[in-house]
Design a protein around this motif. Sequence first.
Motif, PDB file in Angstrom:
ATOM      1  N   ALA A   1     -18.559  -5.954   2.760  1.00 57.28           N
ATOM      2  CA  ALA A   1     -17.390  -6.645   2.215  1.00 57.28           C
ATOM      3  C   ALA A   1     -17.048  -7.804   3.142  1.00 57.28           C
ATOM      4  O   ALA A   1     -17.352  -7.774   4.333  1.00 57.28           O
ATOM      5  N   THR A   2     -16.415  -8.816   2.589  1.00 55.67           N
ATOM      6  CA  THR A   2     -16.027  -9.962   3.416  1.00 55.67           C
ATOM      7  C   THR A   2     -14.541  -9.977   3.742  1.00 55.67           C
ATOM      8  O   THR A   2     -14.096 -10.781   4.544  1.00 55.67           O
ATOM      9  N   ASP A   3     -13.781  -9.087   3.100  1.00 58.45           N
ATOM     10  CA  ASP A   3     -12.356  -8.987   3.403  1.00 58.45           C
ATOM     11  C   ASP A   3     -11.853  -7.617   2.971  1.00 58.45           C
ATOM     12  O   ASP A   3     -12.529  -6.910   2.216  1.00 58.45           O
ATOM     13  N   ILE A   4     -10.698  -7.255   3.466  1.00 54.66           N
ATOM     14  CA  ILE A   4     -10.065  -5.987   3.126  1.00 54.66           C
ATOM     15  C   ILE A   4      -8.609  -6.277   2.805  1.00 54.66           C
ATOM     16  O   ILE A   4      -7.939  -6.995   3.550  1.00 54.66           O
ATOM     17  N   LEU A   5      -8.151  -5.783   1.646  1.00 53.73           N
ATOM     18  CA  LEU A   5      -6.793  -6.072   1.184  1.00 53.73           C
ATOM     19  C   LEU A   5      -5.991  -4.792   1.044  1.00 53.73           C
ATOM     20  O   LEU A   5      -6.479  -3.819   0.454  1.00 53.73           O
ATOM     21  N   PRO A   6      -4.765  -4.757   1.571  1.00 48.60           N
ATOM     22  CA  PRO A   6      -3.928  -3.580   1.346  1.00 48.60           C
ATOM     23  C   PRO A   6      -3.603  -3.453  -0.139  1.00 48.60           C
ATOM     24  O   PRO A   6      -3.447  -4.456  -0.835  1.00 48.60           O
ATOM     25  N   VAL A   7      -3.523  -2.224  -0.625  1.00 46.03           N
ATOM     26  CA  VAL A   7      -3.276  -1.967  -2.042  1.00 46.03           C
ATOM     27  C   VAL A   7      -1.948  -1.247  -2.221  1.00 46.03           C
ATOM     28  O   VAL A   7      -1.685  -0.250  -1.555  1.00 46.03           O
ATOM     29  N   THR A   8      -1.130  -1.774  -3.108  1.00 43.48           N
ATOM     30  CA  THR A   8       0.079  -1.088  -3.562  1.00 43.48           C
ATOM     31  C   THR A   8      -0.228  -0.557  -4.954  1.00 43.48           C
ATOM     32  O   THR A   8      -0.416  -1.344  -5.885  1.00 43.48           O
ATOM     33  N   PRO A   9      -0.332   0.770  -5.102  1.00 44.28           N
ATOM     34  CA  PRO A   9      -0.643   1.316  -6.425  1.00 44.28           C
ATOM     35  C   PRO A   9       0.365   0.867  -7.476  1.00 44.28           C
ATOM     36  O   PRO A   9       1.556   0.740  -7.198  1.00 44.28           O
ATOM     37  N   SER A  10      -0.143   0.601  -8.692  1.00 47.83           N
ATOM     38  CA  SER A  10       0.692   0.142  -9.792  1.00 47.83           C
ATOM     39  C   SER A  10       0.103   0.640 -11.108  1.00 47.83           C
ATOM     40  O   SER A  10      -1.119   0.616 -11.281  1.00 47.83           O
ATOM     41  N   ASP A  11       0.956   1.051 -12.010  1.00 49.87           N
ATOM     42  CA  ASP A  11       0.497   1.467 -13.325  1.00 49.87           C
ATOM     43  C   ASP A  11       0.294   0.285 -14.271  1.00 49.87           C
ATOM     44  O   ASP A  11      -0.255   0.453 -15.356  1.00 49.87           O
ATOM     45  N   SER A  12       0.723  -0.918 -13.862  1.00 50.21           N
ATOM     46  CA  SER A  12       0.655  -2.060 -14.776  1.00 50.21           C
ATOM     47  C   SER A  12      -0.035  -3.300 -14.218  1.00 50.21           C
ATOM     48  O   SER A  12      -0.341  -4.218 -14.982  1.00 50.21           O
ATOM     49  N   VAL A  13      -0.292  -3.351 -12.914  1.00 46.87           N
ATOM     50  CA  VAL A  13      -0.845  -4.561 -12.305  1.00 46.87           C
ATOM     51  C   VAL A  13      -2.224  -4.269 -11.715  1.00 46.87           C
ATOM     52  O   VAL A  13      -2.378  -3.346 -10.916  1.00 46.87           O
ATOM     53  N   ASP A  14      -3.215  -5.091 -12.121  1.00 50.58           N
ATOM     54  CA  ASP A  14      -4.559  -4.969 -11.567  1.00 50.58           C
ATOM     55  C   ASP A  14      -4.600  -5.499 -10.137  1.00 50.58           C
ATOM     56  O   ASP A  14      -3.719  -6.269  -9.704  1.00 50.58           O
ATOM     57  N   LEU A  15      -5.647  -5.129  -9.413  1.00 49.39           N
ATOM     58  CA  LEU A  15      -5.893  -5.706  -8.089  1.00 49.39           C
ATOM     59  C   LEU A  15      -6.131  -7.201  -8.249  1.00 49.39           C
ATOM     60  O   LEU A  15      -6.586  -7.652  -9.314  1.00 49.39           O
ATOM     61  N   PRO A  16      -5.844  -8.014  -7.229  1.00 49.48           N
ATOM     62  CA  PRO A  16      -6.053  -9.461  -7.354  1.00 49.48           C
ATOM     63  C   PRO A  16      -7.516  -9.831  -7.586  1.00 49.48           C
ATOM     64  O   PRO A  16      -7.814 -10.892  -8.123  1.00 49.48           O
ATOM     65  N   MET A  17      -8.429  -8.974  -7.160  1.00 45.10           N
ATOM     66  CA  MET A  17      -9.858  -9.134  -7.442  1.00 45.10           C
ATOM     67  C   MET A  17     -10.478  -7.745  -7.493  1.00 45.10           C
ATOM     68  O   MET A  17      -9.993  -6.821  -6.848  1.00 45.10           O
ATOM     69  N   VAL A  18     -11.520  -7.592  -8.299  1.00 46.88           N
ATOM     70  CA  VAL A  18     -12.190  -6.300  -8.409  1.00 46.88           C
ATOM     71  C   VAL A  18     -12.773  -5.938  -7.047  1.00 46.88           C
ATOM     72  O   VAL A  18     -13.359  -6.776  -6.366  1.00 46.88           O
ATOM     73  N   ALA A  19     -12.592  -4.685  -6.669  1.00 45.67           N
ATOM     74  CA  ALA A  19     -13.088  -4.200  -5.377  1.00 45.67           C
ATOM     75  C   ALA A  19     -14.355  -3.375  -5.592  1.00 45.67           C
ATOM     76  O   ALA A  19     -14.340  -2.432  -6.370  1.00 45.67           O
ATOM     77  N   PRO A  20     -15.453  -3.711  -4.914  1.00 46.69           N
ATOM     78  CA  PRO A  20     -16.658  -2.902  -5.011  1.00 46.69           C
ATOM     79  C   PRO A  20     -16.523  -1.551  -4.303  1.00 46.69           C
ATOM     80  O   PRO A  20     -17.321  -0.655  -4.514  1.00 46.69           O
ATOM     81  N   ALA A  21     -15.490  -1.414  -3.472  1.00 43.99           N
ATOM     82  CA  ALA A  21     -15.261  -0.152  -2.758  1.00 43.99           C
ATOM     83  C   ALA A  21     -13.807  -0.090  -2.303  1.00 43.99           C
ATOM     84  O   ALA A  21     -13.124  -1.111  -2.202  1.00 43.99           O
ATOM     85  N   MET A  22     -13.364   1.139  -2.040  1.00 42.43           N
ATOM     86  CA  MET A  22     -12.006   1.379  -1.550  1.00 42.43           C
ATOM     87  C   MET A  22     -12.091   2.128  -0.229  1.00 42.43           C
ATOM     88  O   MET A  22     -13.030   2.901   0.000  1.00 42.43           O
ATOM     89  N   TYR A  23     -11.106   1.908   0.630  1.00 43.87           N
ATOM     90  CA  TYR A  23     -10.969   2.649   1.880  1.00 43.87           C
ATOM     91  C   TYR A  23      -9.602   3.305   1.863  1.00 43.87           C
ATOM     92  O   TYR A  23      -8.601   2.664   1.534  1.00 43.87           O
ATOM     93  N   VAL A  24      -9.549   4.595   2.207  1.00 43.53           N
ATOM     94  CA  VAL A  24      -8.300   5.357   2.200  1.00 43.53           C
ATOM     95  C   VAL A  24      -8.081   5.963   3.581  1.00 43.53           C
ATOM     96  O   VAL A  24      -8.941   6.663   4.102  1.00 43.53           O
ATOM     97  N   GLU A  25      -6.912   5.675   4.172  1.00 42.49           N
ATOM     98  CA  GLU A  25      -6.591   6.208   5.497  1.00 42.49           C
ATOM     99  C   GLU A  25      -6.167   7.668   5.448  1.00 42.49           C
ATOM    100  O   GLU A  25      -6.620   8.478   6.247  1.00 42.49           O
ATOM    101  N   THR A  26      -5.255   8.015   4.529  1.00 44.61           N
ATOM    102  CA  THR A  26      -4.745   9.388   4.424  1.00 44.61           C
ATOM    103  C   THR A  26      -5.127   9.931   3.056  1.00 44.61           C
ATOM    104  O   THR A  26      -4.738   9.382   2.032  1.00 44.61           O
ATOM    105  N   GLY A  27      -5.891  11.013   3.071  1.00 40.48           N
ATOM    106  CA  GLY A  27      -6.450  11.568   1.854  1.00 40.48           C
ATOM    107  C   GLY A  27      -5.423  12.124   0.882  1.00 40.48           C
ATOM    108  O   GLY A  27      -4.255  12.314   1.201  1.00 40.48           O
ATOM    109  N   GLY A  28      -5.909  12.401  -0.308  1.00 38.68           N
ATOM    110  CA  GLY A  28      -5.111  12.931  -1.402  1.00 38.68           C
ATOM    111  C   GLY A  28      -5.770  12.524  -2.699  1.00 38.68           C
ATOM    112  O   GLY A  28      -6.964  12.213  -2.734  1.00 38.68           O
TER     113      GLY A  28
END
Length: 87
Positions: free
Chosen positions: A15-42
């Motif tokens: 990846a060339t950048d990493i963006l913090p994600v605020t979960p939303s039921d109505s708003v897509d990510l600003p760009m499609v992510a080929p992968a996600m990173y999660v600090e605290t599981g669930g």
Amino acid sequence: MNPFKNRALSLGGPATDILPVTPSDSVDLPMVAPAMYVETGGNLVIVTVAGQTRTVKVADFSVLAVGVSRVRATGTTATGIHALVLA
């Protein structure tokens, strides 16, 4: 020296950048992510690039290698979510 300067972007990474994600039921990510990173599981509720909503249980410090267009707020309990992107 920048080793990425003349490199073509690839879904195989890195990846060339990493963006913090605020979960939303109505708003897509600003760009499609080929992968996600999660600090605290669930539970991580995502909408894939195939348009499917999936719930995945992830551990702390997980990388989920799937194309994601949205992280839904409803049902997501994981925190510290980041989108790994090709910018």
